[in-house]
Design a protein around this motif. Structure first.
Motif, short mmCIF file in Angstrom:
data_model
loop_
_atom_site.label_atom_id
_atom_site.label_comp_id
_atom_site.label_asym_id
_atom_site.label_seq_id
_atom_site.Cartn_x
_atom_site.Cartn_y
_atom_site.Cartn_z
N ILE B 46 40.47 33.25 58.71
CA ILE B 46 39.68 33.92 57.68
C ILE B 46 38.20 33.94 58.05
CG2 ILE B 46 38.86 33.73 55.29
CD1 ILE B 46 41.66 32.59 54.60
N LEU B 47 37.68 32.77 58.42
CA LEU B 47 36.27 32.68 58.79
C LEU B 47 35.97 33.57 59.99
CD1 LEU B 47 35.67 28.85 58.28
CD2 LEU B 47 34.83 30.74 56.86
N MET B 58 40.45 41.89 49.89
CA MET B 58 41.53 40.90 49.95
C MET B 58 42.74 41.46 50.69
SD MET B 58 40.51 38.06 48.64
CE MET B 58 41.89 37.07 48.08
N GLY B 59 43.06 42.70 50.44
CA GLY B 59 44.23 43.28 51.08
C GLY B 59 44.08 43.37 52.58
N GLU B 60 42.91 43.85 52.96
CA GLU B 60 42.58 43.95 54.38
C GLU B 60 42.65 42.57 55.03
OE1 GLU B 60 38.47 45.18 56.71
OE2 GLU B 60 38.65 45.57 54.56
N LEU B 61 42.08 41.60 54.36
CA LEU B 61 42.04 40.23 54.88
C LEU B 61 43.44 39.65 54.98
CD1 LEU B 61 39.87 38.33 55.83
CD2 LEU B 61 39.59 37.53 53.47
N ALA B 62 44.24 39.89 53.97
CA ALA B 62 45.60 39.36 53.97
C ALA B 62 46.37 39.86 55.19
CB ALA B 62 46.32 39.75 52.68
N ILE B 76 41.53 31.35 49.28
CA ILE B 76 40.14 31.78 49.09
C ILE B 76 39.49 31.01 47.94
CG2 ILE B 76 38.73 33.72 48.30
CD1 ILE B 76 39.31 34.02 51.19
N ASP B 77 40.26 30.77 46.88
CA ASP B 77 39.73 29.96 45.77
C ASP B 77 39.18 28.63 46.29
OD1 ASP B 77 40.40 31.87 43.93
OD2 ASP B 77 42.21 30.87 43.22
#
Lengths: 147, 147
Positions: B46-47, B58-62, B76-77
């Motif tokens: 993620i980082l 979020m979708g792109e990241l997922a 992410i929370d």
DNA sequence: TTGAAAATATTGAATATTCAACGATTGAAG
DNA sequence: CTTCAATCGTTGAATATTCAATATTTTCAA
């Protein structure tokens, strides 16, 4: 003067990431096929390993099917309920439990195998015979070199 | 007459299995290194993705980090609590959330990257330069052919 | 032979992941 | 415009996995 920022390797170039991505995709496809019989990939692996008809201890099995011990124990509990496999105390070492496949398990295992073979053939078609065997060879050698 | 039993493919010859095994091993090694900073592999991913400084939904990241949506939301929370990343509502599409890396996140990301690079170098040593790049090439092509 | 250490499998509690449902926003057809 | 379907992210409940501790058996050294 601006700091010369060396471009950071994108994540898509890391071997660890490529392996995770490929594994995820291939696993997803296999999962999809096996779901026809309502069986998770790990149970296919377990049945396949036990298909040799020999007894396999839990530790041995956990290594073979890439599951850690508590997870395997609980999955085996379910499979015993479904009468796909059964436990026998090892007479030579009573700490051990030997797992065996049942007749019902053998029948299911055959169906699962043909689903898995389907997938391999599908990969062979879209990815190519040569690439597939070369990839397998390289993966085996990577695994070897990691021990 | 005995039934001619065709020998069943051992599980160790299935591509799906080899991928799972290799992934497990390489991931285990990476995990070990990253644990020096107390960070799971997924957070490194993620980082790394957010390190470009741009906002990512979020979708792109997922998709990029190989996590499904609810799992990513919860991870992410945690990272927001640790002030490694932060959320911004996308002004162009208010259904979306854009994720950004914080300064603290950037500092951590650099440390993690060098740990990951360490690992890649270690693989290169024991496995070889040629094999590694060939394996990467084949994996990329497998992933391509699966879409 | 005895007693301590190692090996094996399981358990229960803590943690993480997944599935299905939801609320909010946008897109698009009538 | 209005409405209905699709998209996006999150939530809570159900499920699965992991970690640490346990019980049992074996091994091995004293």
């Amino acid at each position: 003067m601006a700091k010369p920022t060396k471009a950071n390797t994108p994540i898509t170039e890391h071997l660890a990431y490529l392996l995770a991505q490929a594994n995820r995709e291939i696993n997803r496809q296999l999962e999809l096929r096996l779901s026809k019989e309502g069986v998770p990939v790990e149970q296919w692996r377990i049945l396949k390993v036990l298909s040799d008809g020999n007894g396999h201890s839990m530790g041995e099995l956990a290594d073979a099917v890439l599951l850690n011990h508590p997870t395997l124990t609980k999955m085996i509990d379910r499979m015993v309920s479904d009468t796909l496999v059964y436990r026998v105390q090892d007479p030579n070492d009573r700490r051990k439990v030997l797992m065996f496949i049942s007749d019902r398990g053998k029948v299911l295992s055959k169906k699962l195998n043909s689903l898995a073979v389907d997938q391999e053939e599908h990969i062979l078609e879209s990815y190519g015979d040569k690439s597939t065997s070369e990839l397998k060879r390289l993966l085996e050698s990577l695994i070897d070199s990691s021990n």
